[in-house]
Design a protein around this motif. Structure first.
Motif, PDB file in Angstrom:
ATOM      1  N   ARG A 125       3.118  13.809  12.938  1.00 17.55           N
ATOM      2  CA  ARG A 125       1.683  14.027  12.751  1.00 17.55           C
ATOM      3  C   ARG A 125       1.176  13.344  11.483  1.00 17.55           C
ATOM      4  O   ARG A 125       0.211  12.570  11.519  1.00 17.55           O
ATOM      5  N   ASN A 126       1.809  13.616  10.359  1.00 16.92           N
ATOM      6  CA  ASN A 126       1.313  13.119   9.078  1.00 16.92           C
ATOM      7  C   ASN A 126       1.335  11.600   8.978  1.00 16.92           C
ATOM      8  O   ASN A 126       0.440  10.986   8.385  1.00 16.92           O
ATOM      9  N   SER A 127       2.364  10.979   9.537  1.00 20.04           N
ATOM     10  CA  SER A 127       2.473   9.527   9.433  1.00 20.04           C
ATOM     11  C   SER A 127       1.336   8.818  10.165  1.00 20.04           C
ATOM     12  O   SER A 127       0.982   7.686   9.808  1.00 20.04           O
ATOM     13  N   ARG A 128       0.766   9.458  11.149  1.00 16.34           N
ATOM     14  CA  ARG A 128      -0.340   8.881  11.892  1.00 16.34           C
ATOM     15  C   ARG A 128      -1.692   9.243  11.295  1.00 16.34           C
ATOM     16  O   ARG A 128      -2.538   8.387  11.062  1.00 16.34           O
ATOM     17  N   TRP A 181       0.842  -1.191   0.000  1.00 21.65           N
ATOM     18  CA  TRP A 181       0.000   0.000   0.000  1.00 21.65           C
ATOM     19  C   TRP A 181       0.878   1.242   0.000  1.00 21.65           C
ATOM     20  O   TRP A 181       2.073   1.173   0.296  1.00 21.65           O
ATOM     21  N   ASP A 182       0.304   2.370  -0.349  1.00 16.87           N
ATOM     22  CA  ASP A 182       1.010   3.647  -0.324  1.00 16.87           C
ATOM     23  C   ASP A 182       0.030   4.683   0.231  1.00 16.87           C
ATOM     24  O   ASP A 182      -0.742   5.292  -0.505  1.00 16.87           O
ATOM     25  N   PRO A 183       0.022   4.873   1.544  1.00 17.94           N
ATOM     26  CA  PRO A 183      -0.966   5.774   2.144  1.00 17.94           C
ATOM     27  C   PRO A 183      -0.851   7.212   1.661  1.00 17.94           C
ATOM     28  O   PRO A 183      -1.860   7.924   1.581  1.00 17.94           O
ATOM     29  N   TYR A 184       0.358   7.643   1.311  1.00 16.16           N
ATOM     30  CA  TYR A 184       0.520   9.031   0.888  1.00 16.16           C
ATOM     31  C   TYR A 184       0.028   9.261  -0.542  1.00 16.16           C
ATOM     32  O   TYR A 184      -0.199  10.397  -0.952  1.00 16.16           O
ATOM     33  N   ALA A 185      -0.165   8.169  -1.271  1.00 17.35           N
ATOM     34  CA  ALA A 185      -0.779   8.257  -2.599  1.00 17.35           C
ATOM     35  C   ALA A 185      -2.242   7.808  -2.548  1.00 17.35           C
ATOM     36  O   ALA A 185      -2.917   7.777  -3.565  1.00 17.35           O
ATOM     37  N   GLY A 186      -2.710   7.438  -1.368  1.00 19.09           N
ATOM     38  CA  GLY A 186      -4.089   6.983  -1.210  1.00 19.09           C
ATOM     39  C   GLY A 186      -4.327   5.600  -1.776  1.00 19.09           C
ATOM     40  O   GLY A 186      -5.475   5.228  -2.051  1.00 19.09           O
ATOM     41  N   PHE A 187      -3.260   4.801  -1.940  1.00 18.89           N
ATOM     42  CA  PHE A 187      -3.399   3.490  -2.562  1.00 18.89           C
ATOM     43  C   PHE A 187      -3.423   2.378  -1.521  1.00 18.89           C
ATOM     44  O   PHE A 187      -2.528   2.265  -0.682  1.00 18.89           O
ATOM     45  N   VAL A 188      -4.457   1.537  -1.595  1.00 18.48           N
ATOM     46  CA  VAL A 188      -4.585   0.354  -0.754  1.00 18.48           C
ATOM     47  C   VAL A 188      -5.514  -0.605  -1.470  1.00 18.48           C
ATOM     48  O   VAL A 188      -6.334  -0.188  -2.303  1.00 18.48           O
ATOM     49  N   ASP A 189      -5.391  -1.887  -1.190  1.00 23.78           N
ATOM     50  CA  ASP A 189      -6.235  -2.899  -1.826  1.00 23.78           C
ATOM     51  C   ASP A 189      -7.618  -2.875  -1.174  1.00 23.78           C
ATOM     52  O   ASP A 189      -7.829  -3.452  -0.108  1.00 23.78           O
ATOM     53  N   PHE A 190      -8.569  -2.199  -1.825  1.00 25.29           N
ATOM     54  CA  PHE A 190      -9.907  -2.051  -1.257  1.00 25.29           C
ATOM     55  C   PHE A 190     -10.613  -3.399  -1.114  1.00 25.29           C
ATOM     56  O   PHE A 190     -11.369  -3.613  -0.162  1.00 25.29           O
TER      57      PHE A 190
END
Length: 293
Positions: free
Chosen positions: A79-82, A39-48
Motif C-alpha cells: 500500500r505505502n509504496s504506491r 528522489w526519496d518519496p518517503y522523505a518527500g524529496f524530489v526535484d521540483f
C-alpha cells in the motif's frame, strides 16, 4: 519523467519512448547517473524544477504484488509504496506553474468482483479486498495534481503477460509440465494484457491527451478456465487439474479475492479514443507473451 523505471513495465515504456525520440528522465532512489534524477518519496524529496519542466510524469513505482499474502508487513509495504510515491509526485506537479500531465499507475482490481457484468471505466468499485482498497487509495493520491489543473490519467492495469515475469513466466513452466490448473470453478473472468499493448496503450494516452481512468486490458476478457486451456494449448500440454476454492482461500489469504473474483473488464476508454489493440483475446496475449513480443 518516470518513476518505477527499473521494473518490467517501466523499462519497456522508457525504452519505447526513447526509441520514439522522447527524452526520458528516470527517478531513482540511489546515486543518479546519466538520464536519472535522485528522489526519496518517503522523505518527500524530489526535484521540483525538473518536474516543472517536464511534459509528463509517469509513476509506476510500487513493491511487487507477489509476496506473502498472510504478512501484514507485505500488505503495508504494498500500500505505502504506491500511495506515498503517487502523493509526492501529485503534490510536486501541483506546485508547477504549468502542471505537467500525470499518468499514475493503478490496478484493474479497483473494480472488485462484478461477476459476469462487463466493467468499463465508469463502473463502480465494489468490496473490500486488499488490492481493491489499495487501488482506491492509490487513485485518491492523485487528487492534488487534478485539483491543480493537471491532466491526470489513471492506468488501471490488468496482469501483464510476458514470459519473463509473473504471472505468465511461472505459469508457463507449470504448463510445460502438464500442470496447468483451473482455479476454483474457472468461470470467473480474468483480465489481462500483453506487454506490447500495455506499452502501446500508455504511449497512446501520453500522445493523445487521454485523461481519467483507462482500463489496460485486452478487449475480450477470458474466464480463468479459458485462459488455462489457452496456455496449455500454447505449450501443447493437457489441462485437467483444478484447485478447489476453499483451498485457494486458505492458501492465498488476502489475495484470494483476486484469484476467485470475477472481473470482465473492457478497455472502453482506449477503444473510444482510437487505440487499436494488437492482441485482442487470451490466445493472442499468450502468444505475444511467449514470443517476447
Amino acid at each position: 519523467m518516470a518513476a518505477g523505471a527499473s521494473g518490467l513495465l517501466g523499462r519497456s515504456l522508457c525504452r519505447h519512448l526513447t526509441e520514439q525520440g522522447h527524452q526520458v528522465t528516470r527517478l531513482v532512489r540511489r546515486e543518479a547517473g546519466a538520464g536519472e534524477s535522485r528522489w526519496d518519496p518517503y522523505a518527500g524529496f524530489v526535484d521540483f524544477g525538473l518536474i516543472a519542466d517536464a511534459d509528463a510524469v509517469v509513476n509506476l513505482a510500487g513493491s511487487p504484488t507477489a509476496g506473502n499474502p498472510h504478512s501484514k508487513k507485505w500488505a503495508t509495504e504494498l500500500r505505502n509504496s504506491r500511495v506515498t510515491t503517487t502523493a509526492v509526485l501529485a503534490e510536486a506537479i501541483a506546485q508547477a506553474p504549468t502542471p505537467p500531465a500525470f499518468l499514475a499507475g493503478n490496478g484493474i482490481s479497483f473494480y472488485g468482483d462484478h461477476g459476469t457484468d462487463e466493467v468499463s471505466e465508469s463502473s463502480d468499485s465494489r468490496g473490500d479486498a486488499l488490492l481493491t482498497q489499495v487501488t482506491r487509495q492509490w487513485q485518491a493520491a492523485t487528487v492534488a495534481a487534478s485539483d491543480a489543473g493537471a491532466r491526470v490519467c489513471v492506468l488501471r492495469t490488468a496482469p501483464v503477460m510476458d514470459a519473463g515475469a509473473p504471472p505468465l513466466g511461472p505459469l508457463r513452466q507449470l504448463a510445460r509440465l502438464g500442470l496447468s490448473t483451473r482455479l476454483g470453478s474457472g468461470r470467473q473472468y480474468f483480465p489481462m494484457i500483453s506487454l506490447r499493448d500495455w506499452v502501446g496503450g500508455v504511449s497512446f494516452a501520453l500522445a493523445h491527451d487521454v485523461s481519467g481512468p483507462i482500463n489496460l486490458c485486452c478487449p475480450v476478457t477470458p474466464t480463468n478456465g479459458e485462459f488455462t486451456r489457452a496456455l496449455a494449448d500454447a505449450v501443447h500440454r493437457p489441462a485437467f487439474l483444478a484447485v478447489p476454492a476453499p483451498v485457494i482461500k486458505v492458501a492465498a489469504g488476502a489475495m484470494a479475492p483476486e484469484v476467485l473474483g470475477s472481473l470482465r473488464a473492457v478497455p472502453a476508454a482506449l477503444l473510444e479514443a482510437g487505440y487499436r489493440f494488437q492482441d485482442t483475446d487470451a490466445r493472442d496475449v499468450i502468444a505475444a507473451g511467449l514470443s517476447g513480443s
